[in-house]
Motif scaffolding. Structure first.
Motif, PDB file in Angstrom:
ATOM      1  N   THR A  23      10.873   0.959  -9.478  1.00 44.84           N
ATOM      2  CA  THR A  23      10.306   1.127  -8.131  1.00 44.84           C
ATOM      3  C   THR A  23      10.192  -0.235  -7.474  1.00 44.84           C
ATOM      4  N   VAL A  34      11.542   4.648  -1.710  1.00 44.28           N
ATOM      5  CA  VAL A  34      11.150   3.400  -1.284  1.00 44.28           C
ATOM      6  C   VAL A  34      11.638   2.994  -0.199  1.00 44.28           C
ATOM      7  N   ILE A  49       4.444  -6.601  -4.958  1.00 48.54           N
ATOM      8  CA  ILE A  49       4.532  -6.213  -6.180  1.00 48.54           C
ATOM      9  C   ILE A  49       3.426  -6.896  -7.113  1.00 48.54           C
ATOM     10  N   LYS A  60       3.633  -2.181  -4.458  1.00 44.42           N
ATOM     11  CA  LYS A  60       4.014  -1.546  -5.952  1.00 44.42           C
ATOM     12  C   LYS A  60       3.067  -1.687  -6.765  1.00 44.42           C
TER      13      LYS A  60
END
Ligand code: NAD
Length: 490
Positions: free
Chosen positions: A197, A29, A135, A162
């Motif tokens: 993550t 990441v 996200i 993500k």
């Protein structure tokens, strides 16, 4: 690159394993964000016209692939194909709007310098923040994250996305399609994985995080980003009310409230969860919605699909049980309506205001209908929540007046959820529903910061910003201020 493991995505209706995806490690990441930093500089070096061209090429490719994307959305979430297709088309609409309007909205602006600073030229430009970490949740796995991704890219940023661990395939496909058109490598990177993550993304060198998901996770994201002063946009849950006034079109209100509550199995952040209906029209509203709900059924070929996230079934069951134990009546369904992975429609009446079905986000195909003596009481109860995402008002004459008293980010009058499909208006909430805005001009501005530039055009005899300032300059500024402001006139 070290990818520690993989995880599987499932079809929530059947439990079938669909595919495996990388659990992107923290190290990877961080590396993705570093690569995105370089991509952001290259992206910003293009003209706004060139960026628009690239994003519209992505738009065209997504449009060509609507059926493929919608099929994957259906597989991973369990929602009907028609709903999945609508979701993809709305996401494309937002991308097109952001691409076409970024230059106009974010272009440099001249500002008046004021009488005392008349020798200065003042300008404000909007500067892309750099790399935006997005996200996303699973309930609208393309529409929701694209509300951040499209606007962040159009504003000149690189994005590392993500996706939810329940819908990694949709995220991966978005990335794959982007890379088919992208002139710049690593401009849009998808990092699949579990919550860890996401944690890594919040701890990476991103310049901003745009998070959509639960309020519980949002607080963790804000805390993690706060440690390094990384700004955040938080798009969180809601407990959206529908207010039905005595002059409402009752058939319309019942039809729309039912769809808002039940479609997508109730897994809509801006879906109706509570109805406050004025006493004088309550019986008519309740009997109309009762007739309509008879035709609504969940199932693989039903009006809506399963709960995408199995653990949500426990929350839905607990809210129904809590309301029942506190004396709520059931217009439709009951404590046996949760039949994993599906939930039959549940409509509860006269639910005590301290029930979890009123105080917490249920995120299932359930609806509370409570009567109120007046519309003022309905407004008071609608606002008596820690959430403040959206609301709907049904009133032929007083819609705007009622809307103006609601503590939330978005209101639909004589409609539901309509604002989400209008690209030019901002989307977001207040209170525990989050802060910051996506969509519209505000959504573009959100992914930039203001840089002010003031330039001295010519010298004037009186200087204020120097140690050579004279007593005459002091007198002059006092006199000028008196002249300008002592009368308190506008
Ligand atoms: P969630 O909070 O469980 O997860 C959201 C995302 O955050 C996922 O990708 C997850 O992997 C990641 N994540 C989990 N823990 C993390 C952490 N500590 N740090 C960083 N990332 C982390 O939410 P969900 O169940 O996926 O989504 C449902 C929720 O989203 C509902 O509350 C719904 O109302 C809300 N929602 C809000 C909007 C909006 O625009 N306001 C839109 C859609 C959904």
């Amino acid at each position: 690159m070290s990818i520690s493991a993989t995880f599987s995505s499932h079809n929530p209706a059947t439990g079938e394993v669909l595919a495996d995806y990388p659990s992107t490690s923290r190290e990877e990441v961080f590396a993705a964000v570093d690569r995105a930093k370089i991509a952001a500089i290259q992206w910003q070096s293009l003209t706004p016209k060139a960026r628009k061209k690239e994003l519209l090429a992505w738009c065209a490719l997504l449009t060509k692939e609507v059926d493929r994307i919608a099929a994957l959305v259906k597989e991973e979430t369990g929602k009907p194909l028609s709903d999945a297709t609508l979701e993809v088309t709305l996401a494309i609409g937002h991308l097109a709007w952001a691409a076409k309007n970024a230059d106009k909205v974010l272009g440099e602006r001249h500002r008046p310098s004021g009488l005392l600073m008349f020798n200065m030229s003042s300008r404000v430009e909007r500067v892309p923040v750099g790399v935006v970490g997005v996200i996303g949740p699973w309930n609208y796995p393309i529409f929701t994250p694209m509300g951040s991704i499209s606007y962040a890219l159009a504003a000149g940023n690189a994005v590392v996305f993500k996706p939810s661990e329940y819908t990694p395939g949709v995220g991966a496909l978005l990335g794959e399609l982007f890379n088919q058109i992208s002139p710049i490598p690593h401009l849009f990177t998808v990092v699949t994985g579990q919550p860890e993550t996401g944690v890594a993304l919040t701890e990476s060198a991103v310049d901003k995080i745009s998070f959509t998901g639960s309020t519980r996770t949002a607080k963790k994201v804000a805390a993690s980003c706060g440690a390094r002063m990384v700004p955040v946009v938080l798009e969180c849950g809601g407990k959206d009310p529908v207010l039905v006034a005595e002059d409402a079109d009752i058939k319309l209100a019942a039809d729309y409230a039912l769809w808002s509550a039940m479609s997508n199995a109730g897994q809509t952040c801006i879906g109706a969860e509570r109805v406050y209906v004025v006493d004088s029209v309550a019986d008519e509203f309740i009997s109309t919605i009762k007739a309509l709900v008879q035709n609504i059924h969940p199932g693989v070929h039903g009006n809506y699909g399963p709960a995408t996230m199995p653990s949500q079934l426990n929350v839905i069951q607990s809210h129904i049980d809590d309301a029942a134990s506190k004396g709520a009546k059931f217009l439709i369904g009951g404590t046996d309506s949760v039949k994993a992975p599906f939930v039959e429609p549940v409509i509860m009446l006269d639910v005590p205001e301290n029930s979890t079905a009123i105080t917490e986000e249920t995120f299932g195909p359930t609806l509370v209908i409570n009567r109120t003596p007046t519309i003022s009481k309905a407004i008071e109860l609608a606002n008596a929540t820690r959430y403040g995402l959206a609301a709907s008002v049904f009133s032929k004459r007083n819609g705007r007046r009622i809307a103006s008293q609601l503590e939330c980010g978005m209101v639909s009058i004589n409609s539901v959820i309509a604002f989400a499909a209008i690209a030019s208006v901002p989307f977001g909430g207040v209170k525990d529903s989050g802060y910051g805005r996506i969509h519209g001009p505000e959504g573009l501005m959100e992914f930039t910061y203001a840089r002010t530039t003031v330039k001295q055009l010519f010298k004037i005899p009186i200087v204020f910003t120097s140690f050579s300032r004279t007593p005459f300059a002091d007198k002059f500024i006092k006199a000028a201020i008196r002249l300008l402001h002592s009368r308190g006139l506008g």
